[in-house]
Every structure is written in C-alpha cells, then in structure tokens.
Design an enzyme around this catalytic site. Sequence first.
Site, PDB file in Angstrom:
ATOM      1  N   ARG A 144       0.901  -1.293  -0.372  1.00 33.34           N
ATOM      2  CA  ARG A 144       0.072  -0.277   0.366  1.00 33.34           C
ATOM      3  C   ARG A 144       0.721   1.501  -0.166  1.00 33.34           C
ATOM      4  NH1 ARG A 144      -4.750  -1.549   4.162  1.00 33.34           N
ATOM      5  NH2 ARG A 144      -6.391  -2.295   2.268  1.00 33.34           N
ATOM      6  N   LYS A 194     -15.270 -15.500   6.375  1.00 32.91           N
ATOM      7  CA  LYS A 194     -17.105 -15.620   6.357  1.00 32.91           C
ATOM      8  C   LYS A 194     -18.034 -15.650   5.665  1.00 32.91           C
ATOM      9  CE  LYS A 194     -15.128 -12.922  10.780  1.00 32.91           C
ATOM     10  NZ  LYS A 194     -15.331 -12.184  11.533  1.00 32.91           N
ATOM     11  N   GLY A 224      -6.714  -6.689   0.200  1.00 35.01           N
ATOM     12  CA  GLY A 224      -6.317  -8.038   1.965  1.00 35.01           C
ATOM     13  C   GLY A 224      -6.144  -8.807   1.255  1.00 35.01           C
ATOM     14  N   GLY A 283     -12.480  -4.348   1.401  1.00 35.65           N
ATOM     15  CA  GLY A 283     -13.686  -4.229   1.510  1.00 35.65           C
ATOM     16  C   GLY A 283     -14.241  -3.023   0.773  1.00 35.65           C
TER      17      GLY A 283
HETATM   18  C1  3PG Z   1      -8.407  -1.651   4.642  1.00 35.59           C
HETATM   19  O1  3PG Z   1      -8.059  -1.919   5.363  1.00 35.59           O
HETATM   20  O2  3PG Z   1      -9.035  -2.414   4.674  1.00 35.59           O
HETATM   21  C2  3PG Z   1      -8.170  -0.197   5.252  1.00 35.59           C
HETATM   22  O3  3PG Z   1      -6.911   0.240   4.799  1.00 35.59           O
HETATM   23  C3  3PG Z   1      -9.494   0.260   4.926  1.00 35.59           C
HETATM   24  O4  3PG Z   1      -9.680  -0.168   6.352  1.00 35.59           O
HETATM   25  P1  3PG Z   1     -10.367  -0.244   7.653  1.00 35.59           P
HETATM   26  O5  3PG Z   1     -11.078  -1.308   7.650  1.00 35.59           O
HETATM   27  O6  3PG Z   1      -9.961  -0.433   9.685  1.00 35.59           O
HETATM   28  O7  3PG Z   1     -11.820   0.713   7.209  1.00 35.59           O
HETATM   29 MG    MG Z   2      -9.826  -4.165   5.688  1.00 35.24          MG
END
Ligand code: 3PG
Ligand code: MG
Length: 406
Positions: free
Chosen positions: A42, A207, A363, A387
């Site tokens: 990142r 999940k 992720g 996400g």
């Molecule tokens: C992540 O790691 O998915 C992003 O940096 C967002 O982080 P968060 O899910 O804690 O908002």
């Molecule tokens: Mg996340």
Amino acid sequence: MIKTAADLISAGEICGKRVLVRSDLNVPMDFDGDGTISDDGRVRASLPTIQALAEAGARVVVCAHLGRPKGAPEARYSLAPVARRLEELLGQPVSFATDTVGESARSAVGGLADGQVALLENLRFNVGETSKDDAVRGAFADQLASLADVFVSDGFGVVHRKHASVYDVAQRLPHAMGGRVQAEVEVLKALTESPERPFVVVLGGAKVADKLGVIESLLKIADTLLIGGGMSYTFLAAQGYEVGKSILDTDRLDMVKGYLRAAEESGVEIVLPTDVVVATDFSADAEHAVVAVDQIPPDMEGMDIGPETSKVFAARIAGARTVFWNGPVGVFEIAAFAEGNMAVAKAVVAVTKIGALTVIGGGDSAAAVRQFGFTDDQFGHISTGGGASLEYVEGKALPGLKVLED
Ligand code: 3PG
Ligand code: MG
C-alpha cells in the site's frame, strides 16, 4: 465527471499549494516482533500520486490511518515506521508530525517548501475521524482542512468509509481524485460492466457473512464462482455434507441454499470443493490429512482445498477471460495449508500471461500472492482495498467517491 489530481497538475493549479492527500497506508505490521512492515504494497501503491504532486511543486501533506485505534494515541499504531518507509521509497525526506492536527502537524506543514512532503500521525488517534456524529467529524475535518488549500482523495481502501478525512474534508476544500483511486475504479468498472467471458470468480475467506452482498451481485454478472476457504463449509453443509469442526454459519444455511438454487436457475456455475485438507486444530503442527468432502471427520476442521479441487479450480481459471479473486481458499499463513492458494495464484498468473483481465481483490489474497513471491506485475490488477472493492462490486454508492462528484 470527477476532477483528478492529474487534471489539477496539468492545469498548473498545484505549484506552491498545500495539498492534503488522503492515502491508504494501512499496512500489515509485525506487532509481535519489532514493528516492521510485513507488506509495503500500500505504501508503494500510494507513491505515484504523492510523487506527481511533489514534482509539480505542491507542498504535500499526506494523511492516513493504521489499524483501528479507538480515537486516542496508541504507540503500536503509530505511522512513524511508515514515514520512514515512505521516505526510503520516495528518495526524499518526509517530515513526520507526531500528531494529526496539533502543534506538530502545523509546524510540519508550515515548514514545507514547494515539492516537499509531510506525513501526519494516524488519523484514528482522533475521535473525530471515524465518529458517527456529523458535528464531531466535521470539527475534525475543519482542523484538517485548515492545514491545506486542496484535497486529493487517494485512499481507495477507505472510499467506502464516511470518515472525516475521506468524506467531510472533501466538502471543505477544492478536491480531486488521486491516480490510485482512479485506476482502481476503472478496473472495477470494466469488471462489473463489461467483463470478457468466461468471467470466473474465486471467492474465499473465513466468513460467508462478509460476502453475502457480493455473492448476490456476482450471481448476476459472473459465469462461474469457485468457492473455497472458510466460507465454503457453509455451502457444503447446505448441500448436506457433515463438515466436522470447520467454520460453519448455521444462521446463513438457508440463505446459502437460496444462492445455490438461484445459481442453478440462472445458469451460473458454483464450484465447491470435492476434497479438503483437514487438521486436528488451527496450528502449524496439527495432524492433517486430505479427505473427500463426504469424509470430513467430526473432530477435524477444514484448512485448505484439496489437490483434486485445486486442479479443478486451476482448470476453470485457465479457461477464463476475466478473473476476480477475493479471499484466500485456505490458511496460507501455515505452509501445510498453502497449496490451494498457491495453485490458484499460479493459474491466475498463467492466464494473465495469455491476456485475461485478472483482478485480486485486496487484503488477504494480495498478501498471499506476495508471500508466495509473486510480483504485482504478474497480475492484471491488485486492489489495495478488499472491503472497498467488494462494496463497489455489490453496487453500493461509496461515500468517499460520491462526495468527489461536483
Ligand atoms: C483496509 O485495511 O481494509 C483499509 O485500510 C480500511 O481499513 P478499515 O477497514 O479499518 O476501515
Ligand atoms: Mg478491511
């Protein structure tokens, strides 16, 4: 149309301006060890926007979060190690502020000459960053906005968050979309609106509850869903298999049965594991074995897809023109259970080589491929936001993107 940082640069509107850049620098840290960054993907992904602005003569004020501290400073979530990494990668000094909007931040920003870069401390050390109360968030956004003349939103991993540094600050400053967010959105648009077929999706992760919305959307746009990882046991149970101690979401069994029916009706193929690697417990030295899915022992849990399933998944991926992979199909952090993800990664790399569009949805799947030693350029696109990319695929309006529209 959303204005981009590139537009601002080519319009010559940037030189000498203080530009607040929201990046996603939420990197995995080795907390048990010495607090080193275990995957700096990142940070690297954030570089081009920061670099382009600095080269154009902006005074670049980078802000970001790390982990989920609860609105107060916590040493282990400090961005200080990230500042050092950013400095190395940029090849120029990064002035690190030890607070977000206080004395240190003001002096770091005040000390910047054109083309120089500062990084503020973790935004989530301030309650205002993530507060659900508009006024509390707004007050923090006012302070952030006072540090800059222009805002550039480049933290793709947080565009689905209604946070002060993502949403509210854009309402207070002239704003633009950074190159990272732009690149991510272009790929996701291609994936969801006009995928070349066959469009094969690999879905994994622990999940099933995290993936409900995305499964519903993908049932409308994909040709094949290959399902592995923790979530696959709820699918297997829905088909009547005994899954032993494997992760099982009994509350969602009926929902999953519904998905299986919907897939059949619409001609979307859902491919589930036919064999799995089971273990006595979730550890590196656990006893383990490969079994057929109708032979999972009651006292063991599934840790990975088995070799026969790996072959089937790899063959489906090999025949795809578009691939979206979100979530690991096994516990890749433990060598004995990494084979399934390795097989998927190899197949994705091979099909990328022959011209398929391949997207890794952030992720854990991104961490897996990097852990295996693959490089980012062996894939079409590695998203920096798991996400956020899922919410985009689900068709949700992401507040951090919405607010950038004029
Ligand atoms: C992540 O790691 O998915 C992003 O940096 C967002 O982080 P968060 O899910 O804690 O908002
Ligand atoms: Mg996340």
